[in-house]
Design a protein around this motif. Structure first.
Motif, PDB file in Angstrom:
ATOM      1  N   PRO A   1      14.017  11.100  13.297  1.00 37.25           N
ATOM      2  CA  PRO A   1      13.355  10.405  12.088  1.00 37.25           C
ATOM      3  C   PRO A   1      14.403   9.775  11.384  1.00 37.25           C
ATOM      4  CG  PRO A   1      12.905  12.672  12.399  1.00 37.25           C
ATOM      5  CD  PRO A   1      13.889  12.581  13.558  1.00 37.25           C
ATOM      6  N   ASN A   2      13.747   8.895  10.295  1.00 32.88           N
ATOM      7  CA  ASN A   2      14.361   8.599   9.183  1.00 32.88           C
ATOM      8  C   ASN A   2      15.238   9.749   8.366  1.00 32.88           C
ATOM      9  OD1 ASN A   2      13.799   8.564   5.993  1.00 32.88           O
ATOM     10  ND2 ASN A   2      13.905   6.406   6.523  1.00 32.88           N
ATOM     11  N   CYS A   3      16.408   9.126   7.708  1.00 31.46           N
ATOM     12  CA  CYS A   3      17.180  10.261   7.331  1.00 31.46           C
ATOM     13  C   CYS A   3      16.835  11.258   6.192  1.00 31.46           C
ATOM     14  CB  CYS A   3      18.650   9.560   6.736  1.00 31.46           C
ATOM     15  SG  CYS A   3      18.298   7.672   5.989  1.00 31.46           S
TER      16      CYS A   3
ATOM     17  N   GLY B   1      24.995  11.160   1.450  1.00 33.45           N
ATOM     18  CA  GLY B   1      24.089  12.274   1.077  1.00 33.45           C
ATOM     19  C   GLY B   1      22.900  12.008   0.255  1.00 33.45           C
ATOM     20  N   HIS B   2      21.837  12.082   0.866  1.00 31.75           N
ATOM     21  CA  HIS B   2      20.370  11.855   0.286  1.00 31.75           C
ATOM     22  C   HIS B   2      19.921  13.153  -0.495  1.00 31.75           C
ATOM     23  CE1 HIS B   2      20.593   8.188   2.248  1.00 31.75           C
ATOM     24  NE2 HIS B   2      19.760   8.186   2.861  1.00 31.75           N
ATOM     25  N   THR B   3      19.619  12.882  -1.856  1.00 26.20           N
ATOM     26  CA  THR B   3      18.730  13.924  -2.502  1.00 26.20           C
ATOM     27  C   THR B   3      17.666  13.744  -2.756  1.00 26.20           C
ATOM     28  OG1 THR B   3      21.182  14.413  -3.688  1.00 26.20           O
ATOM     29  CG2 THR B   3      19.257  15.186  -4.707  1.00 26.20           C
TER      30      THR B   3
ATOM     31  N   ASN C   1      10.337  -0.543   3.196  1.00 30.59           N
ATOM     32  CA  ASN C   1       9.587   0.409   4.101  1.00 30.59           C
ATOM     33  C   ASN C   1       9.940   1.875   4.169  1.00 30.59           C
ATOM     34  OD1 ASN C   1       7.895  -1.925   5.009  1.00 30.59           O
ATOM     35  ND2 ASN C   1      10.021  -2.331   6.702  1.00 30.59           N
ATOM     36  N   GLU C   2      10.690   2.333   3.208  1.00 31.06           N
ATOM     37  CA  GLU C   2      11.174   3.648   3.299  1.00 31.06           C
ATOM     38  C   GLU C   2      10.083   4.707   3.128  1.00 31.06           C
ATOM     39  OE1 GLU C   2      14.067   4.019   4.375  1.00 31.06           O
ATOM     40  OE2 GLU C   2      15.057   5.985   3.891  1.00 31.06           O
ATOM     41  N   GLU C   3       9.130   4.485   1.889  1.00 34.21           N
ATOM     42  CA  GLU C   3       8.164   5.398   1.467  1.00 34.21           C
ATOM     43  C   GLU C   3       7.133   5.496   2.550  1.00 34.21           C
ATOM     44  OE1 GLU C   3       7.057   3.864  -2.243  1.00 34.21           O
ATOM     45  OE2 GLU C   3       8.972   4.344  -3.514  1.00 34.21           O
ATOM     46  N   GLU C   4       6.885   4.549   3.171  1.00 35.76           N
ATOM     47  CA  GLU C   4       5.802   4.403   4.137  1.00 35.76           C
ATOM     48  C   GLU C   4       6.352   5.237   5.536  1.00 35.76           C
ATOM     49  OE1 GLU C   4       7.032   1.839   2.809  1.00 35.76           O
ATOM     50  OE2 GLU C   4       5.214   0.976   1.930  1.00 35.76           O
ATOM     51  N   LYS C   5       7.492   5.043   5.832  1.00 39.09           N
ATOM     52  CA  LYS C   5       8.282   5.908   7.181  1.00 39.09           C
ATOM     53  C   LYS C   5       8.300   7.378   6.690  1.00 39.09           C
ATOM     54  CE  LYS C   5      11.867   2.895   7.344  1.00 39.09           C
ATOM     55  NZ  LYS C   5      13.097   2.273   7.670  1.00 39.09           N
ATOM     56  N   LEU C   6       8.569   7.553   5.549  1.00 31.83           N
ATOM     57  CA  LEU C   6       8.636   9.047   5.236  1.00 31.83           C
ATOM     58  C   LEU C   6       7.634   9.854   5.221  1.00 31.83           C
ATOM     59  CD1 LEU C   6      10.924  11.235   4.220  1.00 31.83           C
ATOM     60  CD2 LEU C   6      10.642  10.078   1.797  1.00 31.83           C
TER      61      LEU C   6
ATOM     62  N   PHE D   1      10.289   2.576  17.490  1.00 30.60           N
ATOM     63  CA  PHE D   1       9.505   3.302  18.360  1.00 30.60           C
ATOM     64  C   PHE D   1       9.083   4.780  17.880  1.00 30.60           C
ATOM     65  CE2 PHE D   1      11.876   0.234  20.917  1.00 30.60           C
ATOM     66  CZ  PHE D   1      10.567  -0.501  21.234  1.00 30.60           C
ATOM     67  N   ARG D   2       9.418   5.094  16.658  1.00 34.33           N
ATOM     68  CA  ARG D   2       9.368   6.298  16.044  1.00 34.33           C
ATOM     69  C   ARG D   2       7.711   6.786  16.301  1.00 34.33           C
ATOM     70  NH1 ARG D   2      12.952   6.136  10.911  1.00 34.33           N
ATOM     71  NH2 ARG D   2      14.879   6.075  11.889  1.00 34.33           N
ATOM     72  N   MET D   3       6.967   6.025  15.700  1.00 35.23           N
ATOM     73  CA  MET D   3       5.499   6.404  15.644  1.00 35.23           C
ATOM     74  C   MET D   3       4.731   5.793  17.058  1.00 35.23           C
ATOM     75  SD  MET D   3       5.706   7.685  12.799  1.00 35.23           S
ATOM     76  CE  MET D   3       3.851   8.197  12.895  1.00 35.23           C
TER      77      MET D   3
ATOM     78  N   HIS E   1      14.506   5.901  -4.168  1.00 29.54           N
ATOM     79  CA  HIS E   1      15.437   5.324  -4.778  1.00 29.54           C
ATOM     80  C   HIS E   1      16.769   5.249  -4.229  1.00 29.54           C
ATOM     81  CE1 HIS E   1      12.293   7.393  -7.152  1.00 29.54           C
ATOM     82  NE2 HIS E   1      12.402   6.520  -7.920  1.00 29.54           N
ATOM     83  N   ARG E   2      17.538   3.845  -4.355  1.00 30.54           N
ATOM     84  CA  ARG E   2      18.744   3.917  -3.876  1.00 30.54           C
ATOM     85  C   ARG E   2      19.943   4.240  -5.253  1.00 30.54           C
ATOM     86  NH1 ARG E   2      20.116   3.825   0.800  1.00 30.54           N
ATOM     87  NH2 ARG E   2      18.964   1.995   1.322  1.00 30.54           N
ATOM     88  N   VAL E   3      20.804   5.185  -5.118  1.00 31.16           N
ATOM     89  CA  VAL E   3      21.624   5.602  -6.161  1.00 31.16           C
ATOM     90  C   VAL E   3      22.923   5.456  -5.798  1.00 31.16           C
ATOM     91  CG1 VAL E   3      19.922   7.227  -7.127  1.00 31.16           C
ATOM     92  CG2 VAL E   3      21.694   7.959  -5.396  1.00 31.16           C
TER      93      VAL E   3
HETATM   94  N1  LIG Z   1      16.660   3.148   5.265  1.00 37.96           N
HETATM   95  C1  LIG Z   1      17.413   4.638   5.006  1.00 37.96           C
HETATM   96  C2  LIG Z   1      18.408   4.572   6.237  1.00 37.96           C
HETATM   97  C3  LIG Z   1      17.747   4.339   7.713  1.00 37.96           C
HETATM   98  O1  LIG Z   1      18.235   3.602   8.178  1.00 37.96           O
HETATM   99  O2  LIG Z   1      16.454   4.610   7.809  1.00 37.96           O
HETATM  100  P1  LIG Z   1      15.610   4.341   9.018  1.00 37.96           P
HETATM  101  O3  LIG Z   1      16.469   4.914   9.937  1.00 37.96           O
HETATM  102  O4  LIG Z   1      14.256   4.874   9.035  1.00 37.96           O
HETATM  103  O5  LIG Z   1      15.455   2.771   9.312  1.00 37.96           O
HETATM  104  C4  LIG Z   1      18.192   4.498   3.892  1.00 37.96           C
HETATM  105  O6  LIG Z   1      18.543   3.406   3.255  1.00 37.96           O
HETATM  106  O7  LIG Z   1      19.086   5.399   3.452  1.00 37.96           O
END
Ligand SMILES: N[C@@H](CC(=O)OP(=O)(O)O)C(=O)O
Ligand SMILES: NC(=O)C1=CN([C@@H]2O[C@H](COP(=O)(O)OP(=O)(O)OC[C@H]3O[C@@H](n4cnc5c(N)ncnc54)[C@H](OP(=O)(O)O)[C@@H]3O)[C@@H](O)[C@H]2O)C=CC1
Length: 374
Positions: A150-152, A244-246, A204-209, A112-114, A237-239
């Motif tokens: 929001p998204n992390c 910790g997200h950089t 969906n991560e890029e769109e959400k961000l 429901f964020r948007m 990208h997943r690393v």
């Molecule tokens: N998708 C994020 C974590 C996450 O759950 O994002 P969101 O809350 O927007 O669904 C990640 O993989 O690092």
């Protein structure tokens, strides 16, 4: 501040466990209800959950029984504050039921964020968006509502961006993320896929961000969200990092600024402590943004715990040949990016009197008589 009872929906997951850890000694909130999937309902928490955090599972929670994941049929009274950390599809179905039952649903999910009447809030950035809950239909009937964080990646990013937007305005932004595996929950990404590897796709991560940053940095006009006018482009990208997200960020400002001015503005950013109504929220870090001078910082191994995981660490501010400035930031994805963010939202809602459920019609008399939220 009176103590209030709270529940956790999705209590056994990666974010649910962080909620339990962060709420263990919380001065304002006490866990009285937990739920997860139907597979877990009826089991004790210690039987249903593989505890994965380095601090011990609190004994009281270990023995708690997981309740049905709906407002009805609970063996214990349903608290009026529910932290939700379930997948988006599940949240879409369940969260409105709790709001309709009179609960304040403080959600981590993207479902429901948007939404046009759903605040997407980082208290240091856009606390004024919270007033929009008054437009939610359930607020007028049962008193319940949904507030989201929001998204992390978006949370870690908007803290330093809010300073730039406020002082100089942001015209364009490019961000490339390096996201930890815990962001995908547990068990998440298979070890054979991620070890020694980088995966340039997170659904969906890029769109959400992109859309969340604009909503967070925007305003509210006549009760409607007005997204910020900056252009945002994201690559995710997943690393093979555990937590910790950089994020590598390049930004074009509307007005000129020097590096010294930008760093000074980040260091001066103490929004939750300003003004006559200053209140120190228990989960608020002293500094939402810390600038690290080291040429090779921030790093997840060295900087993740800054501000108890609630601070964005920024470093390497330098000129950008495409835009004006570029820098690197680090944020804790399950604390500031999830459970800690929701907790801070609940704390600001408490301070603002948004848990004043009594003035709304009771869902049932038993609940209204409860001392929990009275
Ligand atoms: N998708 C994020 C974590 C996450 O759950 O994002 P969101 O809350 O927007 O669904 C990640 O993989 O690092
Ligand atoms: N991990 C992170 O860094 C971040 C996650 N988020 C968001 O938070 C939410 C949870 O993520 P995360 O904790 O990582 O996920 P997990 O996969 O680790 O946990 C999912 C949780 O949801 C429960 N669940 C599954 N099905 C149902 C159902 N039908 N009804 C109720 N509960 C159910 C699970 O219970 P059971 O154990 O019984 O299966 C578990 O408690 C997601 O929306 C995610 O996008 C947001 C920001 C950051």
């Amino acid at each position: 501040m009176e103590r209030r009872q709270v529940g956790i929906l999705g209590a056994t997951g990666a974010v649910g466990q962080r909620f339990i850890q962060l709420l263990a000694n919380h001065p304002w909130f006490e866990i009285s209800w937990i739920a997860a999937s139907d597979r877990s309902a009826g089991k004790t928490y210690e039987d249903a959950c593989k505890w994965r955090l380095s601090t011990p599972l609190p004994e009281r929670i270990a023995k708690m029984v997981l309740q049905p994941n709906v407002p009805e049929g609970s063996a214990v009274e349903l608290p009026r504050i529910i932290f939700s950390s379930v997948d988006s599809d599940i949240a879409k179905e369940l969260e409105p039921k709790f709001a309709a039952a009179g609960c304040a649903v403080i959600s981590n999910s993207s479902a429901f964020r948007m939404g046009a009447d759903v605040p997407l809030v980082v208290p240091e950035v856009n606390v004024d968006h919270l007033d929009v809950i008054e437009q939610q239909a359930t607020r007028k009937t049962s008193g319940g509502y949904i507030v989201t964080n929001p998204n992390c990646c978006a949370i870690g990013l908007v803290l330093p961006l809010a300073v730039l937007e406020q002082k100089w305005g942001i015209e364009k932004l490019f961000v490339s993320t390096m996201q930890a595996v815990s962001g995908a929950g547990y068990p998440g990404v298979a070890s054979l896929d991620i070890l020694g590897n980088v995966i340039p796709y997170i659904k969906n991560e890029e769109e959400k961000l992109q859309e969340e940053v604009a909503k967070l940095l925007g305003g509210v006009n006549d009760g409607a969200f007005a997204p910020g006018d900056m252009t945002v482009s994201a690559m995710c990208h997943r690393v093979p990092v555990i937590d910790g997200h950089t994020e590598a960020v390049s930004v074009k400002l509307k007005k000129p600024a020097t590096a010294e001015e930008i760093i000074a503005a980040w260091r001066a950013f103490k929004p939750l402590h300003q003004g006559a109504d200053a209140t120190h929220l228990p989960s608020a870090p002293d500094s939402p943004v810390v600038y690290e001078e080291g040429v090779d910082r921030p790093q997840p191994r060295l900087d993740l715990e800054t501000g108890n995981g609630m601070t964005t660490t920024v470093g390497r501010l330098r000129p950008c040949t495409l835009f004006d400035w570029k820098f690197t930031l680090l944020s804790h994805n399950t604390i500031r990016g999830a459970a800690g963010a929701a907790l801070l939202n609940a704390e600001i809602l408490a301070v603002l009197g948004k848990f004043d459920f009594r003035k709304y019609p009771p869902v049932n008399s038993a609940r209204e008589e409860s001392s929990v939220n009275a």
